[in-house]
Design a protein around this motif. Sequence first.
Motif, PDB file in Angstrom:
ATOM      1  N   PRO A 182     -53.640   4.981  -4.105  1.00  0.00           N
ATOM      2  CA  PRO A 182     -52.486   5.565  -4.643  1.00  0.00           C
ATOM      3  C   PRO A 182     -51.641   4.929  -5.474  1.00  0.00           C
ATOM      4  CG  PRO A 182     -52.862   5.314  -2.150  1.00  0.00           C
ATOM      5  CD  PRO A 182     -53.865   4.802  -2.903  1.00  0.00           C
ATOM      6  N   LEU A 183     -51.038   5.602  -6.231  1.00  0.00           N
ATOM      7  CA  LEU A 183     -50.424   4.931  -7.734  1.00  0.00           C
ATOM      8  C   LEU A 183     -48.795   4.890  -7.576  1.00  0.00           C
ATOM      9  CD1 LEU A 183     -52.819   6.438 -10.347  1.00  0.00           C
ATOM     10  CD2 LEU A 183     -52.872   4.007  -9.271  1.00  0.00           C
ATOM     11  N   GLY A 184     -48.365   5.184  -6.337  1.00  0.00           N
ATOM     12  CA  GLY A 184     -46.775   5.323  -6.240  1.00  0.00           C
ATOM     13  C   GLY A 184     -46.010   4.169  -6.287  1.00  0.00           C
ATOM     14  N   ALA A 185     -46.492   2.836  -5.967  1.00  0.00           N
ATOM     15  CA  ALA A 185     -45.990   1.647  -5.971  1.00  0.00           C
ATOM     16  C   ALA A 185     -45.214   1.464  -7.302  1.00  0.00           C
ATOM     17  CB  ALA A 185     -46.948   0.395  -5.699  1.00  0.00           C
ATOM     18  N   GLN A 186     -43.897   1.000  -7.233  1.00  0.00           N
ATOM     19  CA  GLN A 186     -43.346   0.648  -8.629  1.00  0.00           C
ATOM     20  C   GLN A 186     -43.409  -0.766  -8.875  1.00  0.00           C
ATOM     21  OE1 GLN A 186     -39.406   2.987  -8.931  1.00  0.00           O
ATOM     22  NE2 GLN A 186     -39.870   3.806  -6.814  1.00  0.00           N
ATOM     23  N   ARG A 187     -43.475  -0.892 -10.169  1.00  0.00           N
ATOM     24  CA  ARG A 187     -43.678  -2.218 -10.633  1.00  0.00           C
ATOM     25  C   ARG A 187     -42.775  -2.497 -11.808  1.00  0.00           C
ATOM     26  NH1 ARG A 187     -45.075  -3.069  -6.326  1.00  0.00           N
ATOM     27  NH2 ARG A 187     -47.030  -3.791  -5.463  1.00  0.00           N
ATOM     28  N   ASP A 188     -42.367  -3.884 -12.118  1.00  0.00           N
ATOM     29  CA  ASP A 188     -41.908  -4.156 -13.200  1.00  0.00           C
ATOM     30  C   ASP A 188     -42.845  -4.967 -14.129  1.00  0.00           C
ATOM     31  OD1 ASP A 188     -40.423  -5.550 -15.137  1.00  0.00           O
ATOM     32  OD2 ASP A 188     -38.657  -6.056 -13.950  1.00  0.00           O
ATOM     33  N   PHE A 189     -43.210  -4.078 -15.206  1.00  0.00           N
ATOM     34  CA  PHE A 189     -44.465  -4.432 -16.265  1.00  0.00           C
ATOM     35  C   PHE A 189     -43.769  -5.166 -17.412  1.00  0.00           C
ATOM     36  CE2 PHE A 189     -46.336  -0.774 -13.889  1.00  0.00           C
ATOM     37  CZ  PHE A 189     -47.356  -1.319 -13.412  1.00  0.00           C
ATOM     38  N   VAL A 190     -44.197  -6.135 -17.766  1.00  0.00           N
ATOM     39  CA  VAL A 190     -43.681  -6.992 -19.027  1.00  0.00           C
ATOM     40  C   VAL A 190     -44.922  -7.123 -19.693  1.00  0.00           C
ATOM     41  CG1 VAL A 190     -43.942  -9.118 -17.798  1.00  0.00           C
ATOM     42  CG2 VAL A 190     -42.337  -9.026 -19.741  1.00  0.00           C
ATOM     43  N   ARG A 204     -41.218   0.872 -12.554  1.00  0.00           N
ATOM     44  CA  ARG A 204     -41.967   2.234 -13.020  1.00  0.00           C
ATOM     45  C   ARG A 204     -43.105   2.401 -11.921  1.00  0.00           C
ATOM     46  NH1 ARG A 204     -41.767   3.773 -18.556  1.00  0.00           N
ATOM     47  NH2 ARG A 204     -40.470   2.145 -19.996  1.00  0.00           N
ATOM     48  N   PRO A 205     -43.329   3.620 -11.642  1.00  0.00           N
ATOM     49  CA  PRO A 205     -44.548   3.845 -10.679  1.00  0.00           C
ATOM     50  C   PRO A 205     -45.844   3.443 -11.619  1.00  0.00           C
ATOM     51  CG  PRO A 205     -43.187   5.774 -10.869  1.00  0.00           C
ATOM     52  CD  PRO A 205     -42.585   4.810 -11.791  1.00  0.00           C
ATOM     53  N   VAL A 206     -46.911   2.923 -10.755  1.00  0.00           N
ATOM     54  CA  VAL A 206     -48.357   2.511 -11.236  1.00  0.00           C
ATOM     55  C   VAL A 206     -48.604   3.573 -12.013  1.00  0.00           C
ATOM     56  CG1 VAL A 206     -50.424   1.468 -11.072  1.00  0.00           C
ATOM     57  CG2 VAL A 206     -48.336   0.626  -9.645  1.00  0.00           C
ATOM     58  N   ARG A 207     -48.495   4.872 -11.679  1.00  0.00           N
ATOM     59  CA  ARG A 207     -48.715   6.099 -12.143  1.00  0.00           C
ATOM     60  C   ARG A 207     -48.420   6.216 -13.533  1.00  0.00           C
ATOM     61  NH1 ARG A 207     -46.508   8.935  -8.691  1.00  0.00           N
ATOM     62  NH2 ARG A 207     -48.369   8.886  -7.104  1.00  0.00           N
ATOM     63  N   ASP A 208     -47.449   5.702 -13.863  1.00  0.00           N
ATOM     64  CA  ASP A 208     -47.214   6.052 -15.368  1.00  0.00           C
ATOM     65  C   ASP A 208     -47.988   5.063 -16.090  1.00  0.00           C
ATOM     66  OD1 ASP A 208     -44.621   7.305 -14.628  1.00  0.00           O
ATOM     67  OD2 ASP A 208     -43.195   6.137 -15.189  1.00  0.00           O
ATOM     68  N   LEU A 209     -48.214   3.837 -15.828  1.00  0.00           N
ATOM     69  CA  LEU A 209     -48.901   2.952 -16.681  1.00  0.00           C
ATOM     70  C   LEU A 209     -50.524   3.817 -16.696  1.00  0.00           C
ATOM     71  CD1 LEU A 209     -49.609  -0.638 -16.264  1.00  0.00           C
ATOM     72  CD2 LEU A 209     -51.656   1.050 -15.768  1.00  0.00           C
ATOM     73  N   VAL A 210     -51.299   4.331 -15.541  1.00  0.00           N
ATOM     74  CA  VAL A 210     -52.283   5.146 -15.735  1.00  0.00           C
ATOM     75  C   VAL A 210     -52.266   6.024 -16.587  1.00  0.00           C
ATOM     76  CG1 VAL A 210     -54.255   6.203 -14.324  1.00  0.00           C
ATOM     77  CG2 VAL A 210     -53.065   4.199 -13.217  1.00  0.00           C
ATOM     78  N   GLU A 211     -51.165   7.086 -16.275  1.00  0.00           N
ATOM     79  CA  GLU A 211     -51.145   8.438 -17.076  1.00  0.00           C
ATOM     80  C   GLU A 211     -50.925   7.813 -18.611  1.00  0.00           C
ATOM     81  OE1 GLU A 211     -47.738  10.291 -15.489  1.00  0.00           O
ATOM     82  OE2 GLU A 211     -49.074  11.218 -13.712  1.00  0.00           O
ATOM     83  N   GLY A 212     -50.227   6.655 -18.883  1.00  0.00           N
ATOM     84  CA  GLY A 212     -50.169   6.353 -20.427  1.00  0.00           C
ATOM     85  C   GLY A 212     -51.549   5.977 -20.835  1.00  0.00           C
ATOM     86  N   LEU A 213     -52.180   5.323 -20.176  1.00  0.00           N
ATOM     87  CA  LEU A 213     -53.645   4.825 -20.680  1.00  0.00           C
ATOM     88  C   LEU A 213     -54.542   5.953 -20.966  1.00  0.00           C
ATOM     89  CD1 LEU A 213     -54.237   1.727 -18.203  1.00  0.00           C
ATOM     90  CD2 LEU A 213     -54.027   1.607 -20.819  1.00  0.00           C
ATOM     91  N   ALA A 214     -54.457   6.997 -19.812  1.00  0.00           N
ATOM     92  CA  ALA A 214     -54.993   8.158 -20.192  1.00  0.00           C
ATOM     93  C   ALA A 214     -54.661   8.839 -21.322  1.00  0.00           C
ATOM     94  CB  ALA A 214     -54.935   9.123 -18.958  1.00  0.00           C
ATOM     95  N   GLN A 215     -53.632   9.003 -21.888  1.00  0.00           N
ATOM     96  CA  GLN A 215     -52.944   9.716 -23.091  1.00  0.00           C
ATOM     97  C   GLN A 215     -53.605   8.885 -24.040  1.00  0.00           C
ATOM     98  OE1 GLN A 215     -48.931  10.456 -22.965  1.00  0.00           O
ATOM     99  NE2 GLN A 215     -48.753  10.287 -25.288  1.00  0.00           N
ATOM    100  N   TYR A 229     -42.120  -1.990  -4.148  1.00  0.00           N
ATOM    101  CA  TYR A 229     -41.166  -1.911  -5.011  1.00  0.00           C
ATOM    102  C   TYR A 229     -40.848  -3.123  -5.742  1.00  0.00           C
ATOM    103  CZ  TYR A 229     -36.808  -0.698  -7.606  1.00  0.00           C
ATOM    104  OH  TYR A 229     -35.869  -0.508  -8.558  1.00  0.00           O
ATOM    105  N   GLN A 230     -40.591  -3.180  -7.035  1.00  0.00           N
ATOM    106  CA  GLN A 230     -40.563  -4.708  -7.615  1.00  0.00           C
ATOM    107  C   GLN A 230     -39.469  -4.377  -8.939  1.00  0.00           C
ATOM    108  OE1 GLN A 230     -43.287  -6.290 -10.363  1.00  0.00           O
ATOM    109  NE2 GLN A 230     -43.527  -8.024  -9.031  1.00  0.00           N
ATOM    110  N   ARG A 231     -38.500  -5.222  -9.062  1.00  0.00           N
ATOM    111  CA  ARG A 231     -37.920  -4.987 -10.433  1.00  0.00           C
ATOM    112  C   ARG A 231     -36.948  -6.143 -10.340  1.00  0.00           C
ATOM    113  NH1 ARG A 231     -32.797  -2.839 -11.957  1.00  0.00           N
ATOM    114  NH2 ARG A 231     -32.182  -2.193  -9.944  1.00  0.00           N
ATOM    115  N   ALA A 232     -36.860  -7.022 -11.519  1.00  0.00           N
ATOM    116  CA  ALA A 232     -36.491  -8.139 -11.651  1.00  0.00           C
ATOM    117  C   ALA A 232     -34.954  -8.163 -12.415  1.00  0.00           C
ATOM    118  CB  ALA A 232     -37.258  -9.105 -12.534  1.00  0.00           C
ATOM    119  N   ASP A 233     -33.988  -8.526 -11.781  1.00  0.00           N
ATOM    120  CA  ASP A 233     -32.635  -8.774 -12.377  1.00  0.00           C
ATOM    121  C   ASP A 233     -32.929  -9.902 -13.557  1.00  0.00           C
ATOM    122  OD1 ASP A 233     -30.229 -10.337 -13.298  1.00  0.00           O
ATOM    123  OD2 ASP A 233     -29.235  -8.738 -11.526  1.00  0.00           O
TER     124      ASP A 233
END
Length: 307
Positions: free
Chosen positions: A191-199, A228-239, A262-266
């Motif tokens: 499942p790729l629905g977890a949301q992460r703060d990617f840097v 961002r959902p981890v799905r965004d990262l995978v879809e971006g890589l696919a593209q 869910y993860q997001r940094a202030d």
Amino acid sequence: MTHAPSSNAAPVLVLGARGFLGGQVVAALEAEGRAVRVPPPGDLTAASEADWARWLDDTSGVVNAAGRTGGSLTELTRANVLLPAQVLEATAQTDVKLVHLASAAEYGRTPEGHASREDDVAAPRSPYGASKLAATVLIEEAVRSGRVRAAALRLTNPLGAGLGAGTLPGRAAQELARAAREGAATVQFGPLGAQRDFVDARDVARAVLHALDSDLQGVVNVGSGQARPVRDLVEGLAQLTGFHGEVLEDAPGSPRSGDVPYQRADLSRLLGSGFTPQYTLEDSLRALLDLSPESGPRDHSAPSSVH
């Protein structure tokens, strides 16, 4: 060993220089013409006081990018707690500043929509997060007591060139690139629905240099400030790889993602100190795929094809 600089500035001691983030820090330092000192290969926790005195002699700062993300409790404690404790003891005998790479895993589970602040109660959900938190607490106490000048940078999820296949982004990059080459119809993930703060790892390195040269001390979040959902990262890589098949999410999920959905940094402290992230998610994915290793930061006002 000491890498030759283009200037006469005292070197920065970098621990973990051969790792993913340590290598990024070394590259950033050398790009600025600063000297880098790297201890010889081996178990740093076995180093003597004389070793630390020699490595720290005539340095302008220390960066601890060493550590483990997995392993037994003993291995995690040795790498993520004992080593930082030894670094603190050694730097307390000098006037150099320490910048330690901590982890957002120290926060544990947070409510969806909440941006984790440095003064939030930390409640890690894994042995890794607990070991990283222990080191951060030691650093905070050393700073509070005035024994050292130090900053613990709590990193979210770094992305960039050299990220290994032991991580989901690294594995996704390899599998999608291979699937695109082979014309595969599907690629399978959990499942790729977890949301992460990617840097971007290059922004991490920039933040390290900023912390070395600024008055920042204590715990400081470093991330993108976006979840961002981890799905965004995978879809971006696919593209970016040209994979046009189907991305399946029917493999067993990661317990780590389930524990922290869910993860997001202030980033208020970091941004308030004058630092601004420069790299977009697309920049990070291109670096992860090694599509543009020499590219610089994108203009954030420009449209991006990766969401």
